[in-house]
Structures are given as structure tokens and as C-alpha cells.
Enzyme design. Structure first.
Site, short mmCIF file in Angstrom:
data_model
loop_
_atom_site.label_atom_id
_atom_site.label_comp_id
_atom_site.label_asym_id
_atom_site.label_seq_id
_atom_site.Cartn_x
_atom_site.Cartn_y
_atom_site.Cartn_z
N GLU A 194 0.83 -1.21 0.00
CA GLU A 194 0.00 0.00 0.00
C GLU A 194 0.86 1.26 0.00
O GLU A 194 2.09 1.21 0.15
CB GLU A 194 -0.96 -0.05 1.19
CG GLU A 194 -1.92 -1.24 1.06
CD GLU A 194 -3.04 -1.26 2.08
OE1 GLU A 194 -2.97 -0.52 3.09
OE2 GLU A 194 -3.98 -2.05 1.88
N CYS A 232 -1.91 -4.69 -5.53
CA CYS A 232 -2.43 -5.95 -5.00
C CYS A 232 -1.36 -7.05 -5.01
O CYS A 232 -0.44 -7.04 -5.84
CB CYS A 232 -3.59 -6.45 -5.85
SG CYS A 232 -5.08 -5.45 -5.79
N GLU A 273 -1.62 -10.16 -5.98
CA GLU A 273 -1.59 -11.01 -7.18
C GLU A 273 -0.74 -10.40 -8.28
O GLU A 273 0.00 -11.09 -8.97
CB GLU A 273 -3.02 -11.24 -7.69
CG GLU A 273 -3.93 -11.99 -6.74
CD GLU A 273 -4.67 -11.09 -5.75
OE1 GLU A 273 -4.14 -10.02 -5.36
OE2 GLU A 273 -5.78 -11.47 -5.36
N1 THU Z 1 -6.04 -6.48 -2.46
C1 THU Z 1 -5.21 -7.42 -2.99
O1 THU Z 1 -4.02 -7.47 -2.67
N2 THU Z 1 -5.74 -8.29 -3.88
C2 THU Z 1 -7.03 -8.27 -4.32
O2 THU Z 1 -7.38 -9.01 -5.22
C3 THU Z 1 -8.00 -7.41 -3.65
C4 THU Z 1 -7.44 -6.35 -2.79
C5 THU Z 1 -5.47 -5.51 -1.52
C6 THU Z 1 -5.39 -4.11 -2.06
C7 THU Z 1 -5.40 -3.29 -0.79
O3 THU Z 1 -4.06 -3.17 -0.33
C8 THU Z 1 -6.19 -4.13 0.19
O4 THU Z 1 -6.26 -5.43 -0.36
C9 THU Z 1 -7.60 -3.62 0.42
O5 THU Z 1 -8.29 -3.45 -0.76
#
Ligand code: THU
Length: 160
Positions: free
Chosen positions: A64, A73, A75
């Protein structure tokens, strides 16, 4: 005019202990990755583990940023790392696990739409589906045989 029905295929496991050993091992790696996520703003940690055809396991977790949209994210961190390090090696399987500091995540957390599109690029590139397993912190695990099960009517470079 015609109506069509698109079906998707998924296997639901009661928990991580019900998984085949190679799937369980990969999910455990996703959990290891999840524990190292940098998620101070959402408090929602996600870990991803990719198994490549050469046996390498590539990890990723969400990163983040104080400027929120600059974060990424789990993935996509994982798939881009695999693409950068092993561009010619096929992906066999992806495992994803999510955990929140605010509540117990007991339902499976699938990849977001942008991640599905990014993952789909690599499935199309390798011309071979890869499996995806996803879960929360505890509880059921969903397993799908291909990105196509998560993203019907996907956009790929055949349109370009
Ligand atoms: N997030 C992921 O890492 N992967 C996803 O597929 C959905 C959301 C993360 C992004 C952010 O840092 C946190 O989860 C909340 O949305």
C-alpha cells in the site's frame, strides 16, 4: 437474437486441510507471503504464491501507499515478479490468502477485477490455463481450473 448461458467451474474445499498436498503447500506459501504484506491503511493483508513449471515458487503481497492508488495488489506483485524473472516459464498454479486486522475473514477472497485482467494476460501468453486457489484467513477454499472461470468474455491481444 439468442441467449447464452455461461457456466463456471469451481471446487469448494471445506478448509486448507482438505486440499491435496501440493495445493496445501502452495497455500501455506501464500500465507507466509500474506504475513509480510504492507497494508497499514486497509489493515487487509493479501498473500499470493505462484508455482512455476520449473518448480520455482514466486511470492507477492499487497503493497500500500499513502497515496492510495499508488499501492498494488498481491496477485499483480506476484505475477509481475514471475514475468520479470522467468518470462518463458509457464505458471501452473496460483494460491491466494487474505486476512484482516478488523475481522476474521472466513469466506474465500477472489482476486479483484484488475488482477483478473492482469492474470489473464499471462494465461493467454502461455496458451495454457493455470489453476487458482483462494481463501480468506480461515474456512473454505475455492479452486478454479483457469482464469477463464473467473473472467468470461475477457479482453486479450487477439483483438488488437
Ligand atoms: N487487495 C489485494 O491485494 N488483492 C485483491 O485481489 C483485492 C485487494 C489488496 C489491495 C489493498 O491493499 C487491500 O487489499 C484492500 O483493498
Amino acid at each position: 437474437m439468442k441467449n447464452i448461458e455461461i457456466t463456471t467451474t469451481a471446487t469448494i474445499f471445506k478448509g486448507i486441510s482438505e486440499l491435496a498436498s501440493e495445493d496445501k503447500m502452495l497455500m501455506e506459501q501464500a500465507i507466509v507471503a500474506r504475513e509480510k504484506a504492507y497494508a497499514p491503511y486497509s489493515k487487509f493483508s493479501v498473500g499470493a504464491a505462484l508455482l512455476l513449471e520449473n518448480g520455482e515458487i514466486i511470492l507477492g503481497n499487497n503493497q500500500e501507499n499513502a497515496a492510495y492508488p499508488s499501492g498494488m495488489c498481491a496477485e499483480r506483485v506476484a505475477i509481475w515478479n514471475a514475468g520479470a524473472r522467468f518470462p518463458e516459464v509457464k505458471i501452473i498454479r496460483l494460491a491466494i490468502s487474505a486476512k484482516s486486522e478488523n475481522s476474521i475473514v472466513d469466506t474465500p477472497v477472489g482476486p479483484c477485477g484488475a488482477c483478473r485482467q492482469s492474470l489473464s494476460e499471462y494465461e493467454f501468453k502461455q496458451q495454457q490455463p493455470f489453476e487458482i486457489l483462494f481463501m480468506g484467513e480461515v474456512g473454505e477454499v475455492v479452486k478454479v481450473p483457469s482464469l477463464q472461470s473467473l473472467l468470461p468474455f475477457s479482453f486479450d491481444n487477439s483483438y488488437l
